[in-house]
Design a protein around this motif. Structure first.
Motif, PDB file in Angstrom:
ATOM      1  N   VAL A 156      54.062  30.919  37.139  1.00 27.54           N
ATOM      2  CA  VAL A 156      54.595  30.899  38.371  1.00 27.54           C
ATOM      3  C   VAL A 156      53.292  30.908  39.497  1.00 27.54           C
ATOM      4  CG1 VAL A 156      56.566  32.127  37.957  1.00 27.54           C
ATOM      5  CG2 VAL A 156      54.611  33.495  38.242  1.00 27.54           C
ATOM      6  N   ASP A 157      53.651  30.469  40.805  1.00 23.20           N
ATOM      7  CA  ASP A 157      52.807  30.397  41.797  1.00 23.20           C
ATOM      8  C   ASP A 157      52.844  31.580  42.431  1.00 23.20           C
ATOM      9  OD1 ASP A 157      50.777  29.502  43.433  1.00 23.20           O
ATOM     10  OD2 ASP A 157      52.246  27.964  44.481  1.00 23.20           O
ATOM     11  N   PHE A 158      52.267  32.599  41.884  1.00 24.15           N
ATOM     12  CA  PHE A 158      52.293  33.755  42.703  1.00 24.15           C
ATOM     13  C   PHE A 158      50.682  34.465  42.586  1.00 24.15           C
ATOM     14  CE2 PHE A 158      53.169  38.472  42.864  1.00 24.15           C
ATOM     15  CZ  PHE A 158      53.339  38.622  44.204  1.00 24.15           C
ATOM     16  N   THR A 159      50.171  34.437  43.792  1.00 19.80           N
ATOM     17  CA  THR A 159      48.790  35.074  43.365  1.00 19.80           C
ATOM     18  C   THR A 159      48.482  36.298  44.405  1.00 19.80           C
ATOM     19  OG1 THR A 159      48.262  33.335  45.377  1.00 19.80           O
ATOM     20  CG2 THR A 159      47.946  32.780  43.200  1.00 19.80           C
ATOM     21  N   GLY A 160      47.676  36.641  44.206  1.00 22.08           N
ATOM     22  CA  GLY A 160      47.033  38.029  44.898  1.00 22.08           C
ATOM     23  C   GLY A 160      45.380  37.999  45.430  1.00 22.08           C
ATOM     24  N   THR A 161      45.070  38.080  46.446  1.00 17.75           N
ATOM     25  CA  THR A 161      43.868  37.822  46.679  1.00 17.75           C
ATOM     26  C   THR A 161      43.088  39.212  47.355  1.00 17.75           C
ATOM     27  OG1 THR A 161      43.881  35.602  47.441  1.00 17.75           O
ATOM     28  CG2 THR A 161      41.992  36.672  48.330  1.00 17.75           C
ATOM     29  N   ASP A 190      32.141  41.556  51.016  1.00 18.25           N
ATOM     30  CA  ASP A 190      31.862  40.309  50.942  1.00 18.25           C
ATOM     31  C   ASP A 190      32.408  39.907  49.293  1.00 18.25           C
ATOM     32  OD1 ASP A 190      30.423  40.113  53.087  1.00 18.25           O
ATOM     33  OD2 ASP A 190      28.554  40.566  52.018  1.00 18.25           O
ATOM     34  N   LYS A 191      33.130  40.959  48.603  1.00 16.34           N
ATOM     35  CA  LYS A 191      33.693  40.510  47.505  1.00 16.34           C
ATOM     36  C   LYS A 191      35.201  40.343  47.532  1.00 16.34           C
ATOM     37  CE  LYS A 191      34.085  42.504  42.916  1.00 16.34           C
ATOM     38  NZ  LYS A 191      33.485  43.783  41.739  1.00 16.34           N
ATOM     39  N   GLU A 192      35.342  39.081  46.679  1.00 15.24           N
ATOM     40  CA  GLU A 192      36.930  38.631  46.685  1.00 15.24           C
ATOM     41  C   GLU A 192      37.185  38.370  45.294  1.00 15.24           C
ATOM     42  OE1 GLU A 192      38.209  35.625  49.723  1.00 15.24           O
ATOM     43  OE2 GLU A 192      38.664  34.324  47.904  1.00 15.24           O
ATOM     44  N   VAL A 193      38.365  38.599  45.052  1.00 14.27           N
ATOM     45  CA  VAL A 193      39.048  38.442  43.548  1.00 14.27           C
ATOM     46  C   VAL A 193      40.245  37.964  43.637  1.00 14.27           C
ATOM     47  CG1 VAL A 193      39.314  39.676  41.259  1.00 14.27           C
ATOM     48  CG2 VAL A 193      37.440  40.604  42.723  1.00 14.27           C
ATOM     49  N   ASN A 194      40.498  36.710  43.052  1.00 14.07           N
ATOM     50  CA  ASN A 194      41.604  36.215  42.983  1.00 14.07           C
ATOM     51  C   ASN A 194      42.705  36.690  41.663  1.00 14.07           C
ATOM     52  OD1 ASN A 194      41.582  34.607  45.524  1.00 14.07           O
ATOM     53  ND2 ASN A 194      39.946  33.605  44.471  1.00 14.07           N
ATOM     54  N   ILE A 195      43.690  37.032  41.888  1.00 12.07           N
ATOM     55  CA  ILE A 195      44.712  37.426  40.820  1.00 12.07           C
ATOM     56  C   ILE A 195      45.886  36.554  40.378  1.00 12.07           C
ATOM     57  CG2 ILE A 195      45.837  39.438  39.391  1.00 12.07           C
ATOM     58  CD1 ILE A 195      42.564  39.580  39.655  1.00 12.07           C
ATOM     59  N   LYS A 196      46.327  36.249  39.572  1.00 11.49           N
ATOM     60  CA  LYS A 196      47.419  35.630  39.153  1.00 11.49           C
ATOM     61  C   LYS A 196      48.348  36.541  38.985  1.00 11.49           C
ATOM     62  CE  LYS A 196      45.882  31.080  37.337  1.00 11.49           C
ATOM     63  NZ  LYS A 196      45.619  29.942  36.222  1.00 11.49           N
ATOM     64  N   GLY A 197      49.797  36.472  39.516  1.00  9.68           N
ATOM     65  CA  GLY A 197      50.699  37.431  39.298  1.00  9.68           C
ATOM     66  C   GLY A 197      51.590  36.861  38.176  1.00  9.68           C
ATOM     67  N   PHE A 198      52.955  37.611  37.930  1.00 13.78           N
ATOM     68  CA  PHE A 198      53.826  37.256  36.987  1.00 13.78           C
ATOM     69  C   PHE A 198      55.242  37.640  37.384  1.00 13.78           C
ATOM     70  CE2 PHE A 198      52.453  41.500  36.198  1.00 13.78           C
ATOM     71  CZ  PHE A 198      53.783  42.168  35.716  1.00 13.78           C
ATOM     72  N   GLU A 215      62.049  39.190  40.780  1.00 16.93           N
ATOM     73  CA  GLU A 215      60.798  40.126  40.949  1.00 16.93           C
ATOM     74  C   GLU A 215      59.722  39.504  40.532  1.00 16.93           C
ATOM     75  OE1 GLU A 215      59.710  44.898  40.683  1.00 16.93           O
ATOM     76  OE2 GLU A 215      60.197  43.637  38.806  1.00 16.93           O
ATOM     77  N   TYR A 216      58.666  39.288  41.617  1.00 13.60           N
ATOM     78  CA  TYR A 216      57.415  38.764  41.218  1.00 13.60           C
ATOM     79  C   TYR A 216      56.292  40.008  41.343  1.00 13.60           C
ATOM     80  CZ  TYR A 216      59.166  34.256  41.580  1.00 13.60           C
ATOM     81  OH  TYR A 216      59.847  33.107  41.503  1.00 13.60           O
ATOM     82  N   LEU A 217      55.380  40.269  40.564  1.00 12.70           N
ATOM     83  CA  LEU A 217      54.528  41.307  40.552  1.00 12.70           C
ATOM     84  C   LEU A 217      53.011  40.921  40.347  1.00 12.70           C
ATOM     85  CD1 LEU A 217      56.251  43.878  37.801  1.00 12.70           C
ATOM     86  CD2 LEU A 217      55.596  44.239  40.320  1.00 12.70           C
ATOM     87  N   VAL A 218      52.098  41.411  40.953  1.00 15.54           N
ATOM     88  CA  VAL A 218      50.780  41.152  40.545  1.00 15.54           C
ATOM     89  C   VAL A 218      50.043  42.669  40.425  1.00 15.54           C
ATOM     90  CG1 VAL A 218      49.891  41.657  43.264  1.00 15.54           C
ATOM     91  CG2 VAL A 218      48.545  40.011  41.676  1.00 15.54           C
ATOM     92  N   ARG A 265      48.103  37.338  32.437  1.00 12.78           N
ATOM     93  CA  ARG A 265      48.542  37.575  33.710  1.00 12.78           C
ATOM     94  C   ARG A 265      49.354  39.143  33.980  1.00 12.78           C
ATOM     95  NH1 ARG A 265      50.989  33.282  37.254  1.00 12.78           N
ATOM     96  NH2 ARG A 265      50.164  31.235  36.340  1.00 12.78           N
ATOM     97  N   ARG A 266      49.991  39.501  32.932  1.00 10.84           N
ATOM     98  CA  ARG A 266      50.684  40.755  32.790  1.00 10.84           C
ATOM     99  C   ARG A 266      49.829  41.933  32.270  1.00 10.84           C
ATOM    100  NH1 ARG A 266      57.132  41.493  32.405  1.00 10.84           N
ATOM    101  NH2 ARG A 266      57.168  43.863  32.530  1.00 10.84           N
ATOM    102  N   LEU A 267      49.130  41.670  31.394  1.00 10.66           N
ATOM    103  CA  LEU A 267      48.335  42.804  30.562  1.00 10.66           C
ATOM    104  C   LEU A 267      46.831  43.027  31.144  1.00 10.66           C
ATOM    105  CD1 LEU A 267      49.802  42.442  27.127  1.00 10.66           C
ATOM    106  CD2 LEU A 267      50.896  43.748  28.904  1.00 10.66           C
TER     107      LEU A 267
END
Length: 516
Positions: free
Chosen positions: A26-31, A36-44, A50-53, A228-230
């Motif tokens: 799924v196209d669900f992301t969290g930034t 100066d630090k950036e982390v991109n996480i794929k949600g599920f 319900e979409y979770l990140v 994504r989930r664990l």
């Protein structure tokens, strides 16, 4: 402002439309940003719109987050949370430190594992008993499967499976069974609260439901959902397989693609290995963090260290028990002996137990209660190793000698070498290696000049000699009985060449610790 402990899980959810094609990719992301630090996480996707990140923060301070679904400006959420310092037993995820392990905060981690392949696939009453047993055990790592297992003493169908089936009755990896994944997470959380790492086995050959026969594409989809989930669980390790070489419908390209996928997609870079039955997997691959090895020849631990230059876990050295297969009927003493051998050679060992029971509840498969004699002795060893300052560096062993070394030829031609040694080093390299790995049973290790440990294994000696530094600090010398769990200080101030009297029985270790 919400507060989250460092290395804990920050979780947010939003509501949205049902996915149109796949419930996994799924196209669900969290930034997540901090300075100066950036982390991109794929949600599920978690069902019911319900979409979770999930995010595991690794720095204290204020984090800003932004969630976006389907790249839509209309469905988004943003906010801040404060990450505060870890407390109590939260030291972060385990990472590699040279040939050993440590937690992310620098705290030493010494794995003392056990095997519980299908424990999460049992009735809740048995699962709860397993958690209770673990809470009273020395174990801080558990080898466990995502998929259910079909094997001797493990023939029951689980109540939950990882996926739903399609109209044709085949597993559809794009339709996760959310109840199963929540159940798995509950058990991971229970282990987390006990300070236990979950060495999560992603594939195995013992299958009657069809999971071992999924295509490479389906397997990558399944792995995508796992990560994504664990991934935000700090106590997760990824084990590609239990006995990869018995999963016959997967080839080297498959394992390579799975390993590289997890390594690249896991934003936290959890530990990653691949376990063997017969042929040890090539742990020199960049994406493998440590060796996970099945072998009866635990004396080869140092050889694996030298070969792969990575931490070595002998994750299967046979099991304490009394069932018919040879892998499941070693004695409690033999299990403890193998733990000591592996540890002194600079590796780490994993326990398992297989005592026959009419109800077919064997610890190695289903959990429940422990019935063997090795656990208390493993706890005794754990206490000793934990007291030592620094990780064990194995001493050079006799079988490390290269028979092609020119100096060996010189000794063969001299009178310095006794007849046995001369015959020994006249063997071909393969013959020499085979002989020495079966012949040697006394091993020693140390950490700089802080301590020396010598394990005498099956030898029944009346005395042994230690070579301690002549100058500098003096050493306190203990004689340890690994089975009776006794420690006797036999010398308070030793230095130089020291003779230590012994009781002439198996399972004796000697430790010389530098006086402070």
């Amino acid at each position: 402002m919400r507060q989250i402990e460092k290395y804990n899980i920050f979780e947010r959810s939003i509501k949205g439309p049902e996915p149109s094609t796949t419930n996994v990719k799924v196209d669900f992301t969290g930034t997540f940003r901090k300075e100066d630090k950036e982390v991109n996480i794929k949600g599920f996707y978690n069902g019911n719109g319900e979409y979770l990140v999930r995010f595991m923060p690794d720095e204290e301070g204020i984090w800003h987050y932004e969630l976006i679904l389907n790249a839509s400006e209309e469905i988004r959420e943003s906010g801040d949370f404060e990450c505060f310092r870890e407390t109590a037993n939260n030291h972060g995820p385990v990472i590699v430190n040279g040939m050993n392990f440590q937690y992310a905060d620098g705290t030493r981690y010494i794995p003392f594992g056990t095997t519980l392949y299908a424990w999460i696939h049992q009735p809740m009453q048995l699962i709860e008993k397993t958690i209770e047993t673990l809470s009273q055990s020395p174990f801080n790592k558990v080898r466990m499967c995502v998929f259910p297992k079909s094997f001797m003493y493990n023939n029951n169908d689980p109540e939950l499976f990882p996926f739903e089936k399609d109209e044709a009755g085949n597993w559809d990896v794009n339709l996760p069974n959310y109840e199963f994944w929540e159940h798995l997470e509950n058990q991971l959380t229970a282990l987390l609260h006990l300070g236990i790492e979950a060495d999560l086995i992603l594939f195995h050959p013992y299958d009657r439901w069809g999971f071992a026969n999924l295509s490479r594409e389906d397997n990558l989809t399944y792995l995508d959902y796992c990560v994504r989930r664990l991934g935000a669980f700090r106590n997760i390790w990824w084990s590609l397989a239990n006995e990869y070489d018995l999963v016959f419908n997967k080839n080297e390209e498959d394992w390579e693609s799975f390993g590289k996928f997890i390594s690249s997609e896991d934003p936290y870079h959890h530990l990653l290995s691949n376990h063997n039955c017969l042929k040890v997997y090539d742990a020199s691959k960049q994406w493998i963090t440590h060796c996970s090895i099945q072998t009866n020849s635990v004396q080869k631990t140092k050889m694996f260290r030298d070969q792969y230059k990575k931490p070595v876990l002998i994750d299967e050295c046979k099991y304490e028990g009394n069932i018919e297969p040879s892998w499941g009927n070693i004695s409690g003493f033999e299990m403890v002996h193998r733990f000591w051998t592996v540890m002194v050679l600079g590796g780490y060992c994993t326990h398992g137990e297989t005592f026959h029971r009419d109800d077919e509840v064997l610890w190695w498969a289903k959990g429940g209660e422990l019935h063997g004699e090795s656990v208390n002795r493993i706890a005794f060893l754990k206490n000793i190793i934990s007291e030592l300052e620094g990780d064990i560096q194995p001493d050079k062993a006799t079988f490390d000698v290269n028979p092609n070394d020119p100096s060996i030829k010189e000794k063969l031609d001299s009178v310095e070498m006794n007849p046995f040694a001369k015959a020994l080093f006249s063997l071909e390299p393969v013959e020499l290696s085979e002989f020495m790995y079966g012949f040697s049973s006394v091993f020693s290790g140390r950490h700089d000049d802080k301590y020396m440990i010598k394990y005498l294994g099956r030898e029944c000696l009346c005395f042994t000699e230690l070579e301690l530094p002549e100058n500098g600090e003096e050493y306190s010398i203990e004689v340890i009985d690994i089975w009776e769990m006794t420690r006797e200080t036999v010398l308070d101030k030793g230095k130089g060449k020291v003779r230590v009297n012994l009781p002439g029985k198996e399972g004796i270790a000697v430790i010389a610790t530098r006086n402070k």
